[in-house]
Enzyme design. Sequence first.
Site, short mmCIF file in Angstrom:
data_model
loop_
_atom_site.label_atom_id
_atom_site.label_comp_id
_atom_site.label_asym_id
_atom_site.label_seq_id
_atom_site.Cartn_x
_atom_site.Cartn_y
_atom_site.Cartn_z
N PRO A 143 0.79 -1.13 -0.12
CA PRO A 143 -0.15 -0.20 0.18
C PRO A 143 0.68 1.34 -0.18
CG PRO A 143 -0.25 -1.08 2.24
CD PRO A 143 0.53 -1.99 1.26
N ASN A 144 0.31 2.35 -0.80
CA ASN A 144 0.90 3.61 -0.90
C ASN A 144 2.10 3.76 -1.51
OD1 ASN A 144 -1.56 4.74 0.62
ND2 ASN A 144 -0.63 4.07 2.46
N ARG B 54 5.13 11.23 -2.07
CA ARG B 54 4.75 10.79 -0.84
C ARG B 54 5.83 10.96 0.14
NH1 ARG B 54 4.33 4.73 1.62
NH2 ARG B 54 3.90 5.36 3.79
N TYR C 241 11.07 9.14 1.62
CA TYR C 241 10.92 7.95 0.85
C TYR C 241 11.72 8.27 -0.41
CZ TYR C 241 7.38 5.91 3.87
OH TYR C 241 6.91 5.72 4.89
N ASN D 218 8.11 -5.43 -0.23
CA ASN D 218 7.97 -4.19 0.50
C ASN D 218 6.46 -4.21 0.70
OD1 ASN D 218 7.66 -1.72 1.45
ND2 ASN D 218 9.09 -0.75 0.18
N ALA E 179 3.01 -0.54 5.25
CA ALA E 179 2.33 -0.94 6.30
C ALA E 179 2.11 -2.09 6.79
CB ALA E 179 1.40 0.37 6.47
N HIS F 11 3.96 -4.35 9.21
CA HIS F 11 3.85 -4.29 10.58
C HIS F 11 2.53 -4.90 11.15
CE1 HIS F 11 7.25 -1.70 9.60
NE2 HIS F 11 6.51 -1.02 9.12
N ASP G 51 2.01 -15.89 7.12
CA ASP G 51 1.24 -17.33 6.92
C ASP G 51 1.58 -17.60 5.75
OD1 ASP G 51 0.65 -17.66 9.55
OD2 ASP G 51 -1.51 -17.34 9.23
N GLU H 217 12.77 -9.06 2.44
CA GLU H 217 11.94 -7.89 2.84
C GLU H 217 12.81 -6.78 2.35
OE1 GLU H 217 10.31 -6.30 7.01
OE2 GLU H 217 11.76 -7.82 7.06
N HIS I 198 12.75 -2.23 2.28
CA HIS I 198 12.29 -1.05 2.87
C HIS I 198 13.05 0.26 2.54
CE1 HIS I 198 9.42 -2.87 5.44
NE2 HIS I 198 10.38 -3.82 6.06
N SER J 50 13.17 3.05 3.74
CA SER J 50 13.71 3.74 5.02
C SER J 50 14.04 2.60 6.05
CB SER J 50 12.51 4.45 5.76
OG SER J 50 11.23 3.84 6.03
N ARG K 144 12.45 4.52 13.08
CA ARG K 144 11.24 5.33 12.96
C ARG K 144 10.22 5.31 14.12
NH1 ARG K 144 8.66 5.23 7.35
NH2 ARG K 144 7.57 6.67 8.20
N ARG L 115 6.54 0.67 14.00
CA ARG L 115 7.31 0.14 12.74
C ARG L 115 8.25 -0.82 13.09
NH1 ARG L 115 5.46 3.13 8.62
NH2 ARG L 115 4.50 5.47 9.00
#
Length: 145
Positions: free
Chosen positions: A12-13, A20, A25, A77, A80, A83, A90, A101, A103, A105, A110, A114
Amino acid sequence: MTQRTVLVLNGPNLNLLGTRQPEIYGHDTLAQIEARLVAQGAELGLSVECRQTNHEGVLVDWLHEAKASGVHAVLLNAGAYTHTSIALLDAILSTQLKVIEVHLSDPEQREPFRHLSYVGMAAVDCVKGHGPDSYTIALERAALL
């Protein structure tokens, strides 16, 4: 020899990258990052497929599809959902995919909420805090898996 595929999944986002919170970012758009990954993948002998969704269940479905199609590795990535999503945890555990994974940032630098990563509980690696280069570093690592 068949070419190995790396699936790059963004949550998302992340479609708003470039506009953003650029102070966190950066200014690169998701399309720019994806174009670099496809080019880098070709240099590494990898086929790179990129997808983005704002919906948790779609990410789960894509992980299931990745397993069924024999994807070599996944760069994830989850935004949100990193977290909050036991469903993603699963899915990674169930599919036994090699997930890295990613990210832009460093979540651990942060807000406290997070610091927990459900994705990280099942991922084979994590690249964080390098801005858009987090993706290219992760792709280099995926090539070595």
